[in-house]
Motif scaffolding. Structure first.
Motif, PDB file in Angstrom:
ATOM      1  N   GLY A 269       0.612  -1.382   0.031  1.00 18.41           N
ATOM      2  CA  GLY A 269      -0.137   0.044  -0.044  1.00 18.41           C
ATOM      3  C   GLY A 269       0.955   1.315   0.017  1.00 18.41           C
ATOM      4  O   GLY A 269       0.185   2.244   0.633  1.00 18.41           O
ATOM      5  N   LEU A 270       2.067   1.117  -0.536  1.00 14.16           N
ATOM      6  CA  LEU A 270       2.908   2.488  -0.645  1.00 14.16           C
ATOM      7  C   LEU A 270       2.240   3.354  -1.790  1.00 14.16           C
ATOM      8  O   LEU A 270       2.257   2.986  -2.927  1.00 14.16           O
ATOM      9  N   PRO A 277      -0.202   5.348  -8.244  1.00 19.52           N
ATOM     10  CA  PRO A 277      -0.872   4.265  -7.729  1.00 19.52           C
ATOM     11  C   PRO A 277      -0.216   3.440  -6.659  1.00 19.52           C
ATOM     12  O   PRO A 277       0.913   4.061  -6.331  1.00 19.52           O
ATOM     13  N   GLU A 278      -0.779   2.562  -5.748  1.00 23.00           N
ATOM     14  CA  GLU A 278      -0.180   1.990  -4.626  1.00 23.00           C
ATOM     15  C   GLU A 278       0.704   1.080  -5.256  1.00 23.00           C
ATOM     16  O   GLU A 278       0.638   0.500  -6.535  1.00 23.00           O
ATOM     17  N   LEU A 306       9.361   5.155   2.567  1.00 21.92           N
ATOM     18  CA  LEU A 306       9.485   3.904   3.412  1.00 21.92           C
ATOM     19  C   LEU A 306      10.160   3.881   4.853  1.00 21.92           C
ATOM     20  O   LEU A 306       9.571   3.405   5.968  1.00 21.92           O
ATOM     21  N   ILE A 307      11.235   4.877   4.900  1.00 23.58           N
ATOM     22  CA  ILE A 307      11.759   4.862   6.291  1.00 23.58           C
ATOM     23  C   ILE A 307      11.558   6.105   6.959  1.00 23.58           C
ATOM     24  O   ILE A 307      12.068   6.509   7.832  1.00 23.58           O
ATOM     25  N   GLY A 308      10.324   6.766   6.415  1.00 20.60           N
ATOM     26  CA  GLY A 308       9.784   7.903   7.165  1.00 20.60           C
ATOM     27  C   GLY A 308      10.652   9.039   6.827  1.00 20.60           C
ATOM     28  O   GLY A 308      10.438  10.271   7.766  1.00 20.60           O
ATOM     29  N   GLY A 314       0.386   6.548   2.352  1.00 23.00           N
ATOM     30  CA  GLY A 314       0.064   5.432   3.032  1.00 23.00           C
ATOM     31  C   GLY A 314       1.155   4.282   2.888  1.00 23.00           C
ATOM     32  O   GLY A 314       1.852   4.572   2.012  1.00 23.00           O
ATOM     33  N   LYS A 315       1.148   3.599   3.692  1.00 23.62           N
ATOM     34  CA  LYS A 315       2.033   2.256   3.834  1.00 23.62           C
ATOM     35  C   LYS A 315       1.872   1.364   5.011  1.00 23.62           C
ATOM     36  O   LYS A 315       1.330   1.876   6.132  1.00 23.62           O
TER      37      LYS A 315
END
Length: 510
Positions: A269-270, A277-278, A306-308, A314-315
């Protein structure tokens, strides 16, 4: 030597040697530059390119050998002597004063003065505008150059050299910080200067640029000439073999025969930005997963999200099968995820600090006792062990990171994360700006880390290293993963097909 037909030689070096304490930098190097020629100087870091540039520019002096200008022997006692002889150098590190405008930078130290000692700014400004027109550049001449783009600063450096009536230009890594379109404009300018009869030495680690812009190539290795070739008479593999003594394919270590380990990280859901798109991916223990795609496709943004390090829409992330929140890089680091950023000089290193300081900065708790005192002996011992383990070439752990080659700077960042015992490493453009030999060392180091169980995500714009090094490849397009390739599917055609348009199928091979 094989001169450019009908073009007189502007400059020649004949049997030039140069030694420094403990090292012989040049060993009888001969070199030539014809009028209206773009001549590539090629070689690994340490091959002798920088020493040659400094000798031609009068900054250093040869121990033996001759410099011939228009067939006459010359000896330049200073950079000023070389400038007076029509030689201009555009160094990789610019020599501009950020708070001064373009006009003042172009004429710095030789301002045109009236009879009463007053600066003729209008005259200098008109000359600067004429130089910019010649270069086909539109620059705000009244803006402090520190506020201009890197490309504009590059052209101001070239204008400064041309204002000195330079007939010979030396361009040291001029495209290192330029975008592809800015580099293409620079090449147009270089072609025009070539048509005007100016001879240029061009230094670049990007072999595709050498083939695009240069007439001939001199290859150096360990301070010696190993080849002089016309660009039209050689290919990339041949050049690499001359530079490092082996062909390009030999740069990549063999992939392991064993199947990938367990899934270490799973992202679902990235969504990195509105409208994108996710997408999602998995990362196995001991594998190198490539992130490929065109510039702007979302590779680096996905890794940072991914690492903020940047917000995302969203993820959901699992590590070892357990859900985790990675709201910022500190949370990612606590989970054993380290990032080697794209720009190691501004984001990855404290350049004015020692190797030891850089390796220790995220790891001081390892050396600190309950009273808050750092055990310097332990810190030094661990740093020296890491330097030996990954072959950082430096006189000592006290060496300033600023003085290291690009490849060794990259290794210092790796050493920091190894010191932290990170088990997931994200390499963003790990070989940008480093030479072919150092690239091979970084590849071997990455494969060795993977063999020891480290999981690696490698973001790269260089297709050969994506194809040559990665176990699987996630291909990005328009902000999301378009396909994930494995095995024989990892080839240049397949990567480019998914990166440019080909297919929206998520051909994932776990």
């Amino acid at each position: 030597m094989d001169a450019i037909p009908d073009a007189p030689l502007l400059l020649a070096l004949d049997g030039v040697t140069k030694g420094f304490p403990g090292v012989q930098a040049l060993k009888g190097v001969s070199l030539e530059l014809a009028r209206g020629e773009i001549h590539a100087l090629l070689g690994e870091n340490g091959a002798g390119k920088s020493t040659i540039i400094k000798i031609i520019g009068g900054i250093q002096h040869q121990d033996e050998g001759r410099i011939l200008l228009d067939g006459q022997e010359r000896r330049f006692h200073s950079y000023r002597d070389a400038i007076a002889a029509g030689i201009g150098i555009v160094f990789q590190e610019f020599s501009l004063v950020p708070d001064l405008d373009a006009v003042d930078n172009i004429f710095l130290g030789r301002e045109t003065a009236s009879r009463f000692g007053l600066s003729r700014k209008a005259e200098m400004r008109a000359r600067s505008a004429e130089l910019m027109r010649r270069l086909g550049i539109e620059v705000d001449l009244d803006c402090p150059v520190g506020r201009l783009s890197v490309a504009d600063q590059q052209f101001i450096e070239i204008a400064k050299a041309l204002s000195l009536d330079a007939r010979i230009l030396i361009l040291d890594e001029p495209t290192a910080t330029l975008t592809p379109s800015e580099a293409e404009h620079l090449f147009r300018v270089m072609r025009q200067l070539r048509a005007d009869g100016i001879g240029m030495f061009f230094v670049s680690h990007h072999l595709d640029e050498i083939f695009e812009i240069c007439d001939r190539i001199t290859v150096l290795r360990d301070g010696r000439n190993v080849g002089l070739v016309r660009t039209s008479d050689c290919d990339m593999d041949g050049l690499v073999e001359m530079m490092v003594g082996r062909r390009l394919e030999a740069s990549f270590p063999a992939r392991p025969d064993t199947p990938p380990g367990d899934i270490v990280l799973e992202a679902k859901g990235l969504r990195i930005r509105d409208g994108a798109p996710e997408s999602g991916f998995v990362l196995h223990r001991g594998e190198i997963l490539g992130f490929a795609g065109l510039v702007g496709s979302g590779r680096t943004e996905t890794a940072l999200a991914l690492i903020g390090a940047i917000p995302c829409r969203g993820k959901q992330v699992r590590i070892d099968g357990k859900p985790v929140r990675l709201d910022d890089p500190a949370a990612a680091l606590a989970q054993g995820i380290g990032l080697l950023p794209e720009n190691r000089k501004t984001q990855g290193l404290m350049l004015g600090f020692s190797i030891r300081d850089n390796v220790s900065i995220n790891n001081l708790d390892k050396y600190t006792n309950r009273a808050g005192i750092i055990d310097r002996k332990k810190e030094r011992r661990i740093t020296l062990e890491l330097m030996q383990q990954i072959r950082i070439k430096a006189p000592s752990d006290e060496t300033e990171s600023l003085t290291l080659s690009g490849g060794n700077q990259q290794k210092v960042v790796i050493a920091r994360w190894l010191n932290r015992r990170c088990r997931i490493l994200i390499f963003d453009e790990p070989t940008r700006g480093i030479d072919v030999g150092a690239k091979a060392e970084i590849y071997r180091l990455m494969r060795a880390l993977a063999d020891e169980g480290c999981s690696i995500i490698m973001i790269s714009s260089e297709l050969p290293e994506i194809v040559g090094l990665c176990d699987r490849v996630a291909v990005f397009r328009r902000g999301a993963i378009a396909a994930t390739l494995a095995g024989d599917s990892i080839n240049p055609e397949e990567v480019m097909r998914h990166a440019t348009a080909g297919s929206d199928q998520h051909a994932d091979h776990h």
